[in-house]
Design an enzyme around this catalytic site. Structure first.
Site, PDB file in Angstrom:
ATOM      1  N   ARG A   1      73.735  64.998  36.678  1.00  0.00           N
ATOM      2  CA  ARG A   1      74.664  65.795  35.868  1.00  0.00           C
ATOM      3  C   ARG A   1      75.614  64.900  35.073  1.00  0.00           C
ATOM      4  O   ARG A   1      75.948  65.230  33.926  1.00  0.00           O
ATOM      5  CB  ARG A   1      75.442  66.754  36.763  1.00  0.00           C
ATOM      6  CG  ARG A   1      74.548  67.897  37.196  1.00  0.00           C
ATOM      7  CD  ARG A   1      75.271  68.951  37.982  1.00  0.00           C
ATOM      8  NE  ARG A   1      74.481  70.174  37.936  1.00  0.00           N
ATOM      9  CZ  ARG A   1      74.527  71.124  38.851  1.00  0.00           C
ATOM     10  NH1 ARG A   1      75.335  71.019  39.887  1.00  0.00           N
ATOM     11  NH2 ARG A   1      73.773  72.193  38.730  1.00  0.00           N
TER      12      ARG A   1
ATOM     13  N   LYS B   1      60.122  85.461  46.129  1.00  0.00           N
ATOM     14  CA  LYS B   1      60.273  86.916  46.204  1.00  0.00           C
ATOM     15  C   LYS B   1      60.429  87.598  44.853  1.00  0.00           C
ATOM     16  O   LYS B   1      61.093  87.087  43.961  1.00  0.00           O
ATOM     17  CB  LYS B   1      61.518  87.240  47.027  1.00  0.00           C
ATOM     18  CG  LYS B   1      61.354  86.902  48.492  1.00  0.00           C
ATOM     19  CD  LYS B   1      62.569  87.350  49.246  1.00  0.00           C
ATOM     20  CE  LYS B   1      62.359  87.206  50.739  1.00  0.00           C
ATOM     21  NZ  LYS B   1      63.576  87.540  51.477  1.00  0.00           N
TER      22      LYS B   1
ATOM     23  N   GLY C   1      66.181  77.236  39.922  1.00  0.00           N
ATOM     24  CA  GLY C   1      65.834  77.144  41.347  1.00  0.00           C
ATOM     25  C   GLY C   1      65.053  75.889  41.691  1.00  0.00           C
ATOM     26  O   GLY C   1      65.451  74.780  41.371  1.00  0.00           O
TER      27      GLY C   1
ATOM     28  N   GLY D   1      71.469  78.896  37.742  1.00  0.00           N
ATOM     29  CA  GLY D   1      71.871  80.287  37.504  1.00  0.00           C
ATOM     30  C   GLY D   1      71.912  80.671  36.031  1.00  0.00           C
ATOM     31  O   GLY D   1      71.463  81.759  35.655  1.00  0.00           O
TER      32      GLY D   1
HETATM   33  P1  AMP Z   1      62.143  80.438  44.156  1.00  0.00           P
HETATM   34  O1  AMP Z   1      63.417  79.745  44.558  1.00  0.00           O
HETATM   35  O2  AMP Z   1      62.240  81.915  44.116  1.00  0.00           O
HETATM   36  O3  AMP Z   1      61.547  79.845  42.908  1.00  0.00           O
HETATM   37  O4  AMP Z   1      61.109  80.206  45.333  1.00  0.00           O
HETATM   38  C1  AMP Z   1      60.645  78.946  45.665  1.00  0.00           C
HETATM   39  C2  AMP Z   1      60.073  78.998  47.026  1.00  0.00           C
HETATM   40  O5  AMP Z   1      58.971  79.873  47.070  1.00  0.00           O
HETATM   41  C3  AMP Z   1      59.561  77.655  47.488  1.00  0.00           C
HETATM   42  O6  AMP Z   1      60.341  77.239  48.575  1.00  0.00           O
HETATM   43  C4  AMP Z   1      58.132  77.931  47.908  1.00  0.00           C
HETATM   44  O7  AMP Z   1      57.775  77.303  49.124  1.00  0.00           O
HETATM   45  C5  AMP Z   1      58.114  79.420  48.089  1.00  0.00           C
HETATM   46  N1  AMP Z   1      56.766  79.973  47.974  1.00  0.00           N
HETATM   47  C6  AMP Z   1      55.939  79.885  46.923  1.00  0.00           C
HETATM   48  N2  AMP Z   1      54.775  80.454  47.192  1.00  0.00           N
HETATM   49  C7  AMP Z   1      54.832  80.939  48.448  1.00  0.00           C
HETATM   50  C8  AMP Z   1      53.936  81.645  49.286  1.00  0.00           C
HETATM   51  N3  AMP Z   1      52.704  81.968  48.882  1.00  0.00           N
HETATM   52  N4  AMP Z   1      54.358  81.984  50.522  1.00  0.00           N
HETATM   53  C9  AMP Z   1      55.596  81.639  50.932  1.00  0.00           C
HETATM   54  N5  AMP Z   1      56.492  80.978  50.180  1.00  0.00           N
HETATM   55  C10 AMP Z   1      56.129  80.628  48.948  1.00  0.00           C
END
Ligand code: AMP
Length: 397
Positions: free
Chosen positions: A37, A198, A355, A378
């Site tokens: 940063r 999710k 993220g 964010g």
């Molecule tokens: P995000 O912060 O929403 O981008 O989510 C990232 C996280 O999603 C990472 O820690 C990944 O390990 C997890 N992830 C991606 N694919 C899967 C999956 N098929 N099952 C469980 N976790 C997952």
């Protein structure tokens, strides 16, 4: 979007320029452990200092919630900035009032001063006009170079921009130009790749993207919710079954907007969520009931590659699988490396962020070849959601 940039800033010598920067750096035992940063704000500081301005840095650190919290002081960050800048950076123990104004009065042309954590005052997060005025009292000009804080209407990001002539710093300018080239006036077709854990955390994002892009690849854990909504038995996979209707709504909105949704066609499944877990690649109608999907399969990787090849513009947020544990990083790495290659060859404008995406692209060794990787978290996500960012809006006005 039209902004005034540093190019529009003439006659800067001797002017007091308040520069909002992001110095919310990771620290351990009073030492900065990652300077990314700081590196990003150096061009603006150097340019202004080089033009003889008195450069006064405004920043927040952590979440002190309007109180003075000793271990959230920016004092240890000043020497870290000085080291990288190659010139001294003075520090003032408060960002407003007598302490700040005395420090500013003592500045010479071209010198740099860092003011204490803006969030030590309640008025910062409340965007209290009196606080913004107290900040503005120490400057002739305001420059915002902290895109990562632009989704918050705070005193040092929004309030102050309405009180002084306001300009976009170099890093924020690059970020806004990259975002504009990806979703504002992009070269089509535009592909979005959205993955991660999710659906629930990305509903607004998906809804906005289907209205803007031509193709949307959905991967990662969130694809399971879509697959389940279409009747696929996803076994023990991470899946938000209660969001089946949301998934259907997004798919139907995509159809109306003529956005092609690309879901996985096969899956890498395992019985344990751990590195090296025994795994197999199976078609969607053969997912064993006691397994979970941890990555998209090789046929899906091929499809993602084809979509990237067909696209002129790519926006990427979220990994295609559980990329932190091998071998479930395979699809994310393959897709990231292919996108990097297409970008290197001048065939793709690729913008990524939010993220875990930066970590995933770094893991793939692909980040430096992307056209732009946003570290803004964010703010990048809110932009993907189509929201107006108050810190950006205030500069536009
Ligand atoms: P995000 O912060 O929403 O981008 O989510 C990232 C996280 O999603 C990472 O820690 C990944 O390990 C997890 N992830 C991606 N694919 C899967 C999956 N098929 N099952 C469980 N976790 C997952």
């Amino acid at each position: 979007m039209t902004f005034k940039t540093l190019d529009d800033l003439t006659d800067t010598a001797g002017k007091r320029v308040l520069v909002r920067v992001d110095l919310n750096v990771p620290m351990e035992n009073g030492r900065v452990t990652d300077t990314t940063r700081i590196d990003r704000v150096l061009p603006t500081i150097r340019e202004l200092s080089g033009k003889g301005a008195k450069v006064i840095l405004l920043a927040h650190f952590g979440r002190p919630k309007g109180e003075r919290v000793a271990d959230m002081s920016l004092a240890p960050v000043a020497p870290a900035v000085a080291d990288l800048l190659g010139k001294p950076v003075a520090f003032a123990d408060d960002c407003i009032g007598d302490v700040a104004s005395a420090a500013v009065s003592a500045m010479e042309n071209g010198s740099v001063l860092l003011l204490e954590n803006t969030r030590f005052h309640k008025g910062e997060e409340k965007n209290d006009p009196a606080f913004a005025e107290a900040l503005a009292a120490n400057g002739d000009i305001y420059v915002n170079d902290a895109f990562s804080a632009a989704h918050r209407a705070h005193g040092s990001t929004e309030g102050i921009a309405r009180l002084l002539p306001a300009y976009v710093g170099r890093t924020m300018q690059a970020e806004l130009e990259a975002l504009q080239s990806a979703l504002g006036k992009p070269k089509r077709p535009v592909l979005a790749v959205v993955g991660g854990a999710k659906v629930s955390s990305k509903i607004d994002l998906l809804e906005n993207l289907v209205s803007k892009v031509d193709m949307l690849v959905i991967g990662g854990g969130m694809a399971n919710t879509f697959l389940a909504a279409k009747g696929v038995d996803v076994g023990k996979s991470l899946c938000e079954h209660d969001l089946a209707d949301t998934a259907k709504r997004i798919m139907s909105a995509a159809e109306t907007a003529r956005c092609e949704i690309v879901l996985p066609v096969d899956a890498v499944v395992a019985r344990e969520f751990k590195a090296g877990a025994e795994n197999e690649t199976v078609p969607l109608d053969a997912i064993p009931a006691d397994t979970m999907i941890l990555d998209v399969g090789s046929a899906s990787i091929k499809t993602v590659r084809d979509k990237i090849e067909a696209a002129e513009t790519l926006v990427w947020n979220g990994p295609l699988g559980a990329f932190e544990i091998e071998p479930f990083d395979k699809a994310t790495v393959a897709a990231a490396q292919f996108a990097a290659q297409e970008t290197r060859n001048g065939k793709l404008n690729s913008v990524a962020g939010g993220g875990d995406t930066v970590a995933a692209l770094n893991h793939a060794g692909a980040a430096s070849d992307f056209s732009y990787v946003s570290t803004a978290g964010g703010a990048f996500l809110e932009w993907l959601e189509g929201k107006e960012l108050p810190g950006v809006k205030a500069l536009e006005d």
